[in-house]
Design a protein around this motif. Structure first.
Motif, short mmCIF file in Angstrom:
data_model
loop_
_atom_site.label_atom_id
_atom_site.label_comp_id
_atom_site.label_asym_id
_atom_site.label_seq_id
_atom_site.Cartn_x
_atom_site.Cartn_y
_atom_site.Cartn_z
N THR A 47 0.85 -1.18 0.00
CA THR A 47 0.00 0.00 0.00
C THR A 47 0.89 1.23 0.00
O THR A 47 1.71 1.41 0.91
CB THR A 47 -0.91 0.02 1.23
OG1 THR A 47 -1.72 -1.16 1.23
CG2 THR A 47 -1.81 1.24 1.23
N ALA A 48 0.75 2.07 -1.03
CA ALA A 48 1.56 3.28 -1.14
C ALA A 48 0.95 4.39 -0.30
O ALA A 48 -0.27 4.60 -0.33
CB ALA A 48 1.67 3.71 -2.60
N ILE A 49 1.77 5.10 0.44
CA ILE A 49 1.33 6.29 1.18
C ILE A 49 1.78 7.51 0.38
O ILE A 49 2.99 7.73 0.21
CB ILE A 49 1.93 6.32 2.60
CG1 ILE A 49 1.51 5.07 3.38
CG2 ILE A 49 1.48 7.57 3.34
CD1 ILE A 49 2.08 5.01 4.79
N VAL A 50 0.81 8.28 -0.13
CA VAL A 50 1.14 9.42 -0.98
C VAL A 50 0.47 10.69 -0.45
O VAL A 50 -0.39 10.64 0.43
CB VAL A 50 0.70 9.18 -2.44
CG1 VAL A 50 1.26 7.89 -2.98
CG2 VAL A 50 -0.83 9.18 -2.56
N GLY A 51 0.87 11.82 -1.02
CA GLY A 51 0.29 13.10 -0.65
C GLY A 51 1.27 14.22 -0.96
O GLY A 51 2.39 13.98 -1.44
N LEU A 52 0.86 15.44 -0.69
CA LEU A 52 1.76 16.58 -0.86
C LEU A 52 2.88 16.53 0.19
O LEU A 52 2.76 15.80 1.18
CB LEU A 52 0.97 17.89 -0.69
CG LEU A 52 -0.01 18.27 -1.80
CD1 LEU A 52 -0.84 19.48 -1.36
CD2 LEU A 52 0.71 18.57 -3.09
N PRO A 53 3.94 17.29 -0.02
CA PRO A 53 4.98 17.37 1.02
C PRO A 53 4.39 17.94 2.32
O PRO A 53 3.48 18.78 2.30
CB PRO A 53 6.02 18.34 0.42
CG PRO A 53 5.80 18.25 -1.06
CD PRO A 53 4.33 18.03 -1.24
N ASN A 54 4.90 17.47 3.43
CA ASN A 54 4.56 18.01 4.75
C ASN A 54 3.11 17.82 5.16
O ASN A 54 2.55 18.64 5.89
CB ASN A 54 4.90 19.50 4.84
CG ASN A 54 6.37 19.78 4.66
OD1 ASN A 54 7.20 18.89 4.86
ND2 ASN A 54 6.70 21.00 4.27
N VAL A 55 2.46 16.74 4.72
CA VAL A 55 1.10 16.47 5.18
C VAL A 55 1.08 15.42 6.28
O VAL A 55 0.02 15.09 6.80
CB VAL A 55 0.18 16.04 4.01
CG1 VAL A 55 0.05 17.14 2.99
CG2 VAL A 55 0.67 14.73 3.37
N GLY A 56 2.24 14.86 6.61
CA GLY A 56 2.32 13.88 7.69
C GLY A 56 2.53 12.45 7.23
O GLY A 56 2.39 11.52 8.03
N LYS A 57 2.90 12.26 5.97
CA LYS A 57 3.08 10.90 5.44
C LYS A 57 4.15 10.13 6.18
O LYS A 57 3.93 8.99 6.63
CB LYS A 57 3.45 10.95 3.94
CG LYS A 57 2.42 11.53 3.04
CD LYS A 57 2.84 11.47 1.60
CE LYS A 57 4.25 11.94 1.35
NZ LYS A 57 4.48 13.33 1.81
N SER A 58 5.32 10.72 6.29
CA SER A 58 6.44 9.99 6.90
C SER A 58 6.26 9.81 8.40
O SER A 58 6.65 8.79 8.96
CB SER A 58 7.76 10.72 6.61
OG SER A 58 8.04 10.69 5.22
#
Length: 408
Positions: A47-58
């Motif tokens: 399952t890939a975790i994606v989104g804009l930078p700095n949205v809390g993905k990592s």
């Protein structure tokens, strides 16, 4: 119930072909011009975790995998190479089965998360290393799209303001642009390839349907394809054809009931046929630092339970959208959970453990989890007629506890 592993070891050693299967496996039943002796493909569910930078993905990735593998920094592109983490899928039924059968080992199934660097406008044309990141997503089975739904002046937003619908649409547009470019490029050659026998008519019709959908600004998953058409384009890994879960990343105060931004995101998701899960990356990060006994108290103070947030909520949604289910093998050696597709037959489910189980399938000695727990033991379940002998046509049900009999 006797362990399937114990039975398997004895049978396979007799035929001189014992192969240890300790990793999570998944299999697909496919039809094509090629002949396959087994339906088993060894691969983890990604399952890939994606989104804009700095949205809390990592931050979310680190918490879910209980690691610090992904750098969580307050600037774009702090994650360059995708981080991969294998997460044990929480299932309270495992502990119950282990206790009943006094199992030496308890082995959960697994979900693999891939933390992809923040995507930006122009990713489909390579902006911000976009081509590399999109290629990583193509290899995954589903997408968790993390969307920022909290205000915090100390956390930079790449566009200066927080707007979850705008942010989600930006990412979705880049995914769609990438898909459309790939589809149009393939369409340029498809007629020649069909004439030359290098492609099927089903691939051509599928591409035309998907191109029409994408040009209407809809995701490729909205295209109604036949089973043959869907199979024909599966290896393209179209991004908007993948199932998507929106993870609305909120502050701890909004984890129980959400907020106005979450409601806007939910309205958009309904139009796409997608679901929204409330998560708080910061709460998940704090949970990792707590002792297990303290986690429930902490979540209770926020008005939620451990089943309603983070990993468990995402796993439930992932299982739902990917049409997955769990069955168990349990005995004195070990109790183990296995993930399969809904609607699979007993031989297909057996093939997840080992290909020989599928090829030499004889029968599946089966009882439901609820029946076994109610009876308290296999012997008692058998005496009450709850243990069934199922054949090749049996469709495995959620929570089945199975011993496979086979001969190779």
């Amino acid at each position: 119930m006797l362990s399937v592993t114990t039975f398997a070891v004895a049978s396979l050693r007799q035929c001189g072909a014992f192969v240890s299967k300790s990793s999570f496996t998944r299999s697909f039943s496919v039809t094509s011009k090629r002949a396959y002796s087994s339906t088993t493909l060894n691969m983890k569910l990604q399952t890939a975790i994606v989104g804009l930078p700095n949205v809390g993905k990592s931050t979310l990735f680190n918490a879910l995998t209980e690691s610090q593998g992904a750098e969580a920094a307050n600037y774009p592109f702090c994650t360059i190479e995708p981080n991969v983490g294998i997460v044990s899928v929480p299932d309270p039924r495992l502990a119950v089965l282990s206790k009943i059968n006094k199992s030496v080992k308890t082995v959960p199934t697994a979900l693999e998360f891939v933390d992809v660097a923040g995507l930006v406008k122009g990713a489909s044309t390579g902006e911000g290393l976009g081509n590399k990141f999109l290629a990583t997503i193509r290899q995954c089975d589903a997408i968790v799209h993390v969307v920022r739904c909290f205000e915090d002046e100390n956390v930079i937003h790449v566009d200066g303001t927080v707007d979850p619908v705008r942010d989600a649409e930006l990412i979705n547009l880049e995914l769609a642009f990438s898909d459309l470019a790939q589809v149009e490029k393939r369409l340029e050659r498809i007629k020649k390839d069909i004439k030359a026998g290098k492609a099927t008519a089903e691939e051509g019709s599928a591409l035309e349907k998907i191109a029409e959908i994408l040009n209407r600004n809809e995701p490729a998953r909205n295209a109604e394809l036949t089973e043959a058409e869907d199979l024909a384009i599966k290896n393209m890994g179209l991004l908007t054809r993948k199932k998507m879960i929106y993870a609305a990343n909120v502050s701890d105060a909004d984890l129980a009931n959400g907020n106005e931004m979450v409601e806007k995101l939910k309205a958009m998701a309904v139009q796409e046929g997608a679901n929204v899960v409330l998560v708080s990356a910061q709460v998940e990060a704090e949970l990792v630092e707590l002792e297990p006994d303290d986690r429930s108290d902490f979540l209770e103070s926020l008005g939620v339970t451990i089943e309603d947030c983070g990993l468990r909520a995402l796993v439930r949604e992932a299982y739902d959208i990917l049409e997955l289910q769990t069955y168990f093998t349990s005995g004195e050696t070990e109790t183990r959970a296995w993930t399969i597709k809904e609607g699979w037959t007993a031989p297909q489910a057996a093939g997840v453990i080992h290909g020989d189980f599928e090829r030499g399938f004889i029968r599946a000695e089966t009882m439901s989890y609820d029946d076994l727990v109610e009876c308290g033991s296999e012997a008692e379940a058998k005496s009450k007629g709850k243990l069934r002998s199922e054949g090749k046509e049996y469709i495995v049900q959620e929570g089945d506890v199975i011993l496979f009999r086979f001969n190779v």
